[in-house]
Motif scaffolding. Sequence first.
Motif, PDB file in Angstrom:
ATOM      1  N   SER A  42       0.833  -1.205   0.000  1.00 43.89           N
ATOM      2  CA  SER A  42       0.000   0.000   0.000  1.00 43.89           C
ATOM      3  C   SER A  42       0.871   1.261   0.000  1.00 43.89           C
ATOM      4  O   SER A  42       0.524   2.261  -0.644  1.00 43.89           O
ATOM      5  CB  SER A  42      -0.957   0.011   1.189  1.00 43.89           C
ATOM      6  OG  SER A  42      -0.228  -0.023   2.410  1.00 43.89           O
ATOM      7  N   SER A  45       2.187   1.611  -3.497  1.00 41.63           N
ATOM      8  CA  SER A  45       1.082   2.041  -4.364  1.00 41.63           C
ATOM      9  C   SER A  45       0.816   3.541  -4.196  1.00 41.63           C
ATOM     10  O   SER A  45       0.620   4.262  -5.180  1.00 41.63           O
ATOM     11  CB  SER A  45      -0.174   1.236  -4.040  1.00 41.63           C
ATOM     12  OG  SER A  45      -1.244   1.642  -4.860  1.00 41.63           O
ATOM     13  N   GLN A  46       0.826   4.016  -2.943  1.00 39.76           N
ATOM     14  CA  GLN A  46       0.631   5.452  -2.695  1.00 39.76           C
ATOM     15  C   GLN A  46       1.747   6.271  -3.340  1.00 39.76           C
ATOM     16  O   GLN A  46       1.486   7.299  -3.967  1.00 39.76           O
ATOM     17  CB  GLN A  46       0.614   5.742  -1.200  1.00 39.76           C
ATOM     18  CG  GLN A  46      -0.645   5.331  -0.497  1.00 39.76           C
ATOM     19  CD  GLN A  46      -0.565   5.627   0.996  1.00 39.76           C
ATOM     20  OE1 GLN A  46       0.507   5.733   1.569  1.00 39.76           O
ATOM     21  NE2 GLN A  46      -1.729   5.754   1.623  1.00 39.76           N
TER      22      GLN A  46
END
Length: 189
Positions: A42, A45-46
């Motif tokens: 995550s 991805s950010q």
Amino acid sequence: MSDSQPPARLPLEWIAASLRRERTRVGLSLSELAKRAGIAKSTLSQLEGGSGNPSVETLWALAVALGVPFSALVEPPAPSVQVIRAGQGPSVASEQANYVGALLSSSPPGARRDIYRITAEPGAVRDSEPHIPGSVEHLIVSTGRVKAGPKGEEVELEPGDYMAYRGDVAHSYEALLPGTTFVLVMQHM
């Protein structure tokens, strides 16, 4: 710059584009790169989406996992003339210490560099003919004020300011105040 102002941050779009470019180049999925770097998918991805707040440690782990220098992830696209004012350089803070790293210029493989300390006084412009093809000059002002750069693109600089420009075109230096000093790094390819 006052002590109360935070240092300039790297624009997240530079990091996002660099991460996508390098991850695609080596053919890794988001999951695999996150695993190799020891970070959450995550988080990666950010970062690739242009959000988040990456630390030196996170970016360093990603660079190692991608097999690229740290600078490949944080260096902005290079314009023909680059100026970084004192206290305004792109920077990344550490999670572990009161430490901020500001990248001014990365050294490409096989580069040759000469470093000079220049003292100059007002009164005459120092014109320089083009150096060997591929030469780049890096200038950091220590004291005084200087006007420098390629013909027609000269910029006035003050103490702490950084500038990079092609050295393989006609360029000049002009001290604007008495006691002007600067560091000049000549990079030859």
